[in-house]
Design an enzyme around this catalytic site. Sequence first.
Site, PDB file in Angstrom:
ATOM      1  N   ASN A 280     -10.881   1.419   4.534  1.00 61.97           N
ATOM      2  CA  ASN A 280     -10.275   0.954   3.280  1.00 61.97           C
ATOM      3  C   ASN A 280     -11.254   0.197   2.379  1.00 61.97           C
ATOM      4  O   ASN A 280     -11.487   0.571   1.228  1.00 61.97           O
ATOM      5  CB  ASN A 280      -9.080   0.063   3.628  1.00 61.97           C
ATOM      6  CG  ASN A 280      -8.550  -0.716   2.440  1.00 61.97           C
ATOM      7  OD1 ASN A 280      -7.982  -0.151   1.533  1.00 61.97           O
ATOM      8  ND2 ASN A 280      -8.758  -2.027   2.452  1.00 61.97           N
TER       9      ASN A 280
ATOM     10  N   GLU B 283       0.829  -1.203   0.000  1.00 59.08           N
ATOM     11  CA  GLU B 283       0.000   0.000   0.000  1.00 59.08           C
ATOM     12  C   GLU B 283       0.869   1.262   0.000  1.00 59.08           C
ATOM     13  O   GLU B 283       0.512   2.271  -0.630  1.00 59.08           O
ATOM     14  CB  GLU B 283      -0.923   0.005   1.221  1.00 59.08           C
ATOM     15  CG  GLU B 283      -1.953  -1.118   1.225  1.00 59.08           C
ATOM     16  CD  GLU B 283      -2.892  -1.019   0.035  1.00 59.08           C
ATOM     17  OE1 GLU B 283      -3.355   0.088  -0.277  1.00 59.08           O
ATOM     18  OE2 GLU B 283      -3.157  -2.056  -0.601  1.00 59.08           O
TER      19      GLU B 283
ATOM     20  N   TRP C 215       1.864   1.632  -3.439  1.00 62.15           N
ATOM     21  CA  TRP C 215       0.786   2.154  -4.290  1.00 62.15           C
ATOM     22  C   TRP C 215       0.835   3.677  -4.360  1.00 62.15           C
ATOM     23  O   TRP C 215       0.512   4.267  -5.394  1.00 62.15           O
ATOM     24  CB  TRP C 215      -0.561   1.669  -3.759  1.00 62.15           C
ATOM     25  CG  TRP C 215      -1.742   2.066  -4.590  1.00 62.15           C
ATOM     26  CD1 TRP C 215      -2.525   3.182  -4.428  1.00 62.15           C
ATOM     27  CD2 TRP C 215      -2.266   1.380  -5.740  1.00 62.15           C
ATOM     28  NE1 TRP C 215      -3.512   3.223  -5.396  1.00 62.15           N
ATOM     29  CE2 TRP C 215      -3.381   2.117  -6.202  1.00 62.15           C
ATOM     30  CE3 TRP C 215      -1.911   0.206  -6.394  1.00 62.15           C
ATOM     31  CZ2 TRP C 215      -4.134   1.725  -7.303  1.00 62.15           C
ATOM     32  CZ3 TRP C 215      -2.667  -0.189  -7.494  1.00 62.15           C
ATOM     33  CH2 TRP C 215      -3.757   0.567  -7.938  1.00 62.15           C
TER      34      TRP C 215
ATOM     35  N   TRP D 111     -10.117   5.929  -8.091  1.00 61.56           N
ATOM     36  CA  TRP D 111     -11.431   6.032  -8.731  1.00 61.56           C
ATOM     37  C   TRP D 111     -11.417   5.406 -10.124  1.00 61.56           C
ATOM     38  O   TRP D 111     -12.345   4.704 -10.515  1.00 61.56           O
ATOM     39  CB  TRP D 111     -11.901   7.478  -8.778  1.00 61.56           C
ATOM     40  CG  TRP D 111     -12.591   7.867  -7.505  1.00 61.56           C
ATOM     41  CD1 TRP D 111     -12.044   8.490  -6.410  1.00 61.56           C
ATOM     42  CD2 TRP D 111     -13.963   7.624  -7.170  1.00 61.56           C
ATOM     43  NE1 TRP D 111     -12.984   8.635  -5.421  1.00 61.56           N
ATOM     44  CE2 TRP D 111     -14.171   8.119  -5.858  1.00 61.56           C
ATOM     45  CE3 TRP D 111     -15.028   7.037  -7.837  1.00 61.56           C
ATOM     46  CZ2 TRP D 111     -15.408   8.051  -5.217  1.00 61.56           C
ATOM     47  CZ3 TRP D 111     -16.271   6.956  -7.207  1.00 61.56           C
ATOM     48  CH2 TRP D 111     -16.450   7.455  -5.912  1.00 61.56           C
TER      49      TRP D 111
ATOM     50  N   TRP E   4     -17.591   8.530 -12.632  1.00 60.43           N
ATOM     51  CA  TRP E   4     -16.639   8.396 -11.537  1.00 60.43           C
ATOM     52  C   TRP E   4     -16.055   9.733 -11.113  1.00 60.43           C
ATOM     53  O   TRP E   4     -15.652   9.911  -9.962  1.00 60.43           O
ATOM     54  CB  TRP E   4     -15.509   7.431 -11.931  1.00 60.43           C
ATOM     55  CG  TRP E   4     -14.660   7.873 -13.101  1.00 60.43           C
ATOM     56  CD1 TRP E   4     -14.832   7.544 -14.411  1.00 60.43           C
ATOM     57  CD2 TRP E   4     -13.513   8.737 -13.064  1.00 60.43           C
ATOM     58  NE1 TRP E   4     -13.876   8.139 -15.198  1.00 60.43           N
ATOM     59  CE2 TRP E   4     -13.045   8.873 -14.402  1.00 60.43           C
ATOM     60  CE3 TRP E   4     -12.835   9.401 -12.051  1.00 60.43           C
ATOM     61  CZ2 TRP E   4     -11.936   9.650 -14.733  1.00 60.43           C
ATOM     62  CZ3 TRP E   4     -11.722  10.180 -12.378  1.00 60.43           C
ATOM     63  CH2 TRP E   4     -11.281  10.297 -13.708  1.00 60.43           C
TER      64      TRP E   4
ATOM     65  N   TRP F  83     -23.055   7.776 -19.115  1.00 61.02           N
ATOM     66  CA  TRP F  83     -23.342   8.040 -17.713  1.00 61.02           C
ATOM     67  C   TRP F  83     -24.709   8.728 -17.576  1.00 61.02           C
ATOM     68  O   TRP F  83     -25.109   9.504 -18.429  1.00 61.02           O
ATOM     69  CB  TRP F  83     -22.273   8.930 -17.093  1.00 61.02           C
ATOM     70  CG  TRP F  83     -20.876   8.398 -17.127  1.00 61.02           C
ATOM     71  CD1 TRP F  83     -19.830   8.883 -17.853  1.00 61.02           C
ATOM     72  CD2 TRP F  83     -20.363   7.271 -16.410  1.00 61.02           C
ATOM     73  NE1 TRP F  83     -18.697   8.145 -17.639  1.00 61.02           N
ATOM     74  CE2 TRP F  83     -18.992   7.143 -16.740  1.00 61.02           C
ATOM     75  CE3 TRP F  83     -20.925   6.362 -15.508  1.00 61.02           C
ATOM     76  CZ2 TRP F  83     -18.178   6.152 -16.221  1.00 61.02           C
ATOM     77  CZ3 TRP F  83     -20.102   5.377 -14.973  1.00 61.02           C
ATOM     78  CH2 TRP F  83     -18.761   5.279 -15.332  1.00 61.02           C
TER      79      TRP F  83
END
Length: 454
Positions: free
Chosen positions: A331, A262, A265, A372, A349, A293
């Site tokens: 998380n 993480e 990341w 996202w 999004w 959308w």
Amino acid sequence: MTDPTILWLRRDLRLADQAALAAAANEGPVIPVYILDDETPRHRAMGGASRWWLHHSLAALDAALRAKGSRLILRRGGAEATLAALAEETGAKRVHCLRHYEPWWRNAERAVAKRLDLVCHDGNYLAPPGSITTGGGAPYKIYTPFWRALRQHMPPPAPHAAPRDIPAPARWPNSDSLEDWGLLPTRPDWAAGFAEDWMPGEENAHRRLDAFRDDVGDYAEARNLPSVEGSSRLSPHLHFGELSPAQVWHAVGDQPQVFLGEIGWRDYAQNVILQLPEYAAKNGRAAFDAMPWRAGSDARADLRAWQQGRTGYPIVDAGMRQLWTTGWMHNRVRMITASFLIKHLLIDWREGERWFWDCLVDADYGNNSVNWQWTAGSGIDSNMFPRIMAPLVQSPKFDAGAYIRLWVPELAGIADTAIHDPEASGCRPKDYPAKLIGHREARERALAAYAQTK
């Protein structure tokens, strides 16, 4: 006395393991300055929750600097012009800073370097973004090979202690008052609950890191259990630079691979925005530009219900209410709530990315946009869109009953067997909303929309 040097602070609000501060202090008198710059980021200026954190972090940093014989100078305006004016006012010839990778800060660094002697240092990531490349010298786009390559350069160098003292200039320039910046909400004070969860500042960051060290062995499992909240909760401290990732790595050791992944990341996300600076606004996969959308009044009403935690899905509503109350979300619940907005409600999004940007105390341009787009399936490395997360399955699977009772008090009296879906169990309270849409109906609508991208 030698001319002073300016230390330009942004998201690096610490004294220890701070390469720019160490370099500036070695040269002589230092003027630490934080510039509240809403001009350079424009529409990417800090959101409300981040401003709450910033206020308290700056107050803590000023106190720490004063203990070293220094202080924090506050100025407001565009970074380039403000630094140039401060240099002329104080006679400073050089500016030291930690390098930042958001597109607006890269532009600002180039502009400042044209007017002043700007020295940029690394220190906010495990490795300088852009330095981990393939055998052919190309940047990585996919996380797994990136992380594998980054691991070959680990551990990071051992962190350095804070300077014993920081040389002060002969005369301090004027400083704004932190209170006059109005970073804290007042009418209404929607951040009243933040202080129950958070204590910003470098010293408190190390307290949280020390506490997490005892639990890091349970992280791989506990991070998925909302009722346990097994996350490290270090993300806002890392985002504001109250901790360096090197300090975190060396504190927890080289074994907790899931947790270290993480931290890796964060590096990966910065490498993505270095390659694709507009990643928060543009799909990583061009095919998603054709995604139909939902728009219009019904979609706006559903978006508002999602923001308020009134969707009729208890795990989603619990997460959204935790976000509003504390500026943070567990998380796993972040993934569930994001997937629900995108796939159940079929809302772009980018609407969710903007809401999280305003509401999260750890709102980070790289992490937020990459996460996202990963959930949406639109990213250069992402989950497949047809993999639609089922909140009514996720909630009991990860034992979220206590979490729901905490954040959705209307459901506090519901039995364990029904709390994940009280509507289906026939015990939905009158003050709790019905589902905005059924799971099967939402899935079919999402897949039909996705088919139009092919």
